[in-house]
Each structure stands twice: as structure tokens, then as C-alpha cells.
Design a protein around this motif. Structure first.
Motif, PDB file in Angstrom:
ATOM      1  N   SER A   8       0.855  -1.196   0.000  1.00 16.51           N
ATOM      2  CA  SER A   8       0.000   0.000   0.000  1.00 16.51           C
ATOM      3  C   SER A   8       0.884   1.236   0.000  1.00 16.51           C
ATOM      4  CB  SER A   8      -0.920   0.010   1.215  1.00 16.51           C
ATOM      5  OG  SER A   8      -0.159   0.104   2.383  1.00 16.51           O
ATOM      6  N   TYR A   9       0.464   2.190  -0.747  1.00 21.20           N
ATOM      7  CA  TYR A   9       1.200   3.440  -0.846  1.00 21.20           C
ATOM      8  C   TYR A   9       0.348   4.556  -0.266  1.00 21.20           C
ATOM      9  CZ  TYR A   9       4.128   0.933  -4.157  1.00 21.20           C
ATOM     10  OH  TYR A   9       4.951   0.029  -4.739  1.00 21.20           O
ATOM     11  N   SER A  10       0.981   5.428   0.468  1.00 17.83           N
ATOM     12  CA  SER A  10       0.250   6.588   0.969  1.00 17.83           C
ATOM     13  C   SER A  10       0.786   7.825   0.269  1.00 17.83           C
ATOM     14  CB  SER A  10       0.410   6.737   2.483  1.00 17.83           C
ATOM     15  OG  SER A  10       1.750   6.980   2.823  1.00 17.83           O
ATOM     16  N   THR A  11      -0.109   8.651  -0.169  1.00 24.17           N
ATOM     17  CA  THR A  11       0.276   9.876  -0.853  1.00 24.17           C
ATOM     18  C   THR A  11       0.760  10.881   0.180  1.00 24.17           C
ATOM     19  OG1 THR A  11      -1.428   9.447  -2.483  1.00 24.17           O
ATOM     20  CG2 THR A  11      -0.507  11.657  -2.427  1.00 24.17           C
ATOM     21  N   ARG A  12       1.884  11.468  -0.072  1.00 29.49           N
ATOM     22  CA  ARG A  12       2.455  12.434   0.873  1.00 29.49           C
ATOM     23  C   ARG A  12       2.686  13.765   0.162  1.00 29.49           C
ATOM     24  NH1 ARG A  12       4.314  11.032   5.690  1.00 29.49           N
ATOM     25  NH2 ARG A  12       4.205   8.859   6.254  1.00 29.49           N
ATOM     26  N   PHE A  13       2.488  14.833   0.916  1.00 31.82           N
ATOM     27  CA  PHE A  13       2.748  16.181   0.415  1.00 31.82           C
ATOM     28  C   PHE A  13       3.615  16.876   1.445  1.00 31.82           C
ATOM     29  CE2 PHE A  13       1.649  20.719   0.130  1.00 31.82           C
ATOM     30  CZ  PHE A  13       2.046  20.952  -1.176  1.00 31.82           C
ATOM     31  N   LEU A  14       4.858  17.163   1.096  1.00 35.75           N
ATOM     32  CA  LEU A  14       5.834  17.768   1.999  1.00 35.75           C
ATOM     33  C   LEU A  14       5.978  16.963   3.290  1.00 35.75           C
ATOM     34  CD1 LEU A  14       4.946  21.545   1.583  1.00 35.75           C
ATOM     35  CD2 LEU A  14       6.827  20.318   0.546  1.00 35.75           C
ATOM     36  N   ALA A  16       3.774  15.023   4.793  1.00 33.97           N
ATOM     37  CA  ALA A  16       2.548  14.808   5.563  1.00 33.97           C
ATOM     38  C   ALA A  16       1.552  14.041   4.697  1.00 33.97           C
ATOM     39  CB  ALA A  16       1.947  16.129   6.001  1.00 33.97           C
ATOM     40  N   ASN A  17       0.867  13.094   5.310  1.00 34.31           N
ATOM     41  CA  ASN A  17      -0.137  12.350   4.543  1.00 34.31           C
ATOM     42  C   ASN A  17      -1.486  13.066   4.608  1.00 34.31           C
ATOM     43  OD1 ASN A  17      -0.957  11.809   7.117  1.00 34.31           O
ATOM     44  ND2 ASN A  17      -0.517   9.630   7.056  1.00 34.31           N
ATOM     45  N   LEU A  21      -2.846  16.321   6.938  1.00 34.00           N
ATOM     46  CA  LEU A  21      -3.221  17.581   6.298  1.00 34.00           C
ATOM     47  C   LEU A  21      -4.641  17.995   6.680  1.00 34.00           C
ATOM     48  CD1 LEU A  21      -1.705  17.111   2.742  1.00 34.00           C
ATOM     49  CD2 LEU A  21      -0.904  18.629   4.541  1.00 34.00           C
ATOM     50  N   LEU A  22      -5.558  17.035   6.723  1.00 32.96           N
ATOM     51  CA  LEU A  22      -6.919  17.354   7.132  1.00 32.96           C
ATOM     52  C   LEU A  22      -6.982  17.774   8.592  1.00 32.96           C
ATOM     53  CD1 LEU A  22      -8.927  14.558   5.309  1.00 32.96           C
ATOM     54  CD2 LEU A  22      -8.906  16.995   4.795  1.00 32.96           C
ATOM     55  N   ARG A  23      -6.168  17.159   9.418  1.00 35.41           N
ATOM     56  CA  ARG A  23      -6.158  17.488  10.835  1.00 35.41           C
ATOM     57  C   ARG A  23      -5.660  18.918  11.082  1.00 35.41           C
ATOM     58  NH1 ARG A  23      -2.717  13.466  13.601  1.00 35.41           N
ATOM     59  NH2 ARG A  23      -4.470  12.117  13.177  1.00 35.41           N
ATOM     60  N   TRP A  24      -4.653  19.339  10.315  1.00 40.00           N
ATOM     61  CA  TRP A  24      -4.046  20.651  10.531  1.00 40.00           C
ATOM     62  C   TRP A  24      -4.688  21.766   9.714  1.00 40.00           C
ATOM     63  CZ3 TRP A  24      -0.753  22.058  14.199  1.00 40.00           C
ATOM     64  CH2 TRP A  24      -0.095  21.056  14.892  1.00 40.00           C
TER      65      TRP A  24
END
Length: 73
Positions: A8-14, A16-17, A21-24
């Protein structure tokens, strides 16, 4: 013999998954609004900001135009 391997791959941006990102995002939005309001509050004292920015606002621009006329008298 082992079964098929699931990758499984998780998409990351800088770094953070999506969950982080939704939490922050709410906190970052509130911080951005507060920072923008502080900058506008401080910039209200500067004459170029009054004439170039605040007087051209569609709804409340007349407040600064009248305020600017009182300063000139």
C-alpha cells in the motif's frame, strides 16, 4: 508458502499524509485569517495602504475616504 504480498502506498505532500493535512487544515486556516487581520490592522496607519487598498474596497471603502478627508482638514 506465503500468500500474495499486499503493498500500500500513501500519498504524501511535503512529508505529511492526507490525514495529517486534514487534521491541521482548520488550525492553519485560523492562523492565516488572524495573521491577515493583524497585517491589515497595522497597515491601516500607512497612507499608501489607505489610498491604494482600503479606499478601493467595494462595500466599506467609503469609511476610509471620509476618514482621509477628516485628516486633511
Amino acid at each position: 508458502m506465503a500468500g500474495p504480498r499486499v503493498v500500500s502506498y500513501s500519498t504524501r505532500f511535503l512529508g505529511a499524509n492526507q490525514e495529517n493535512l486534514l487534521r491541521w487544515s482548520g488550525s492553519l486556516a485560523r492562523f492565516g485569517v488572524a495573521s491577515g487581520a493583524a497585517v491589515l490592522f497595522i497597515a491601516e496607519c500607512l497612507p499608501p495602504a489607505k489610498t491604494d487598498l482600503f479606499c478601493k474596497l467595494p462595500v466599506v471603502g467609503s469609511y476610509w475616504k471620509a476618514y482621509e478627508a477628516k485628516d486633511e482638514e
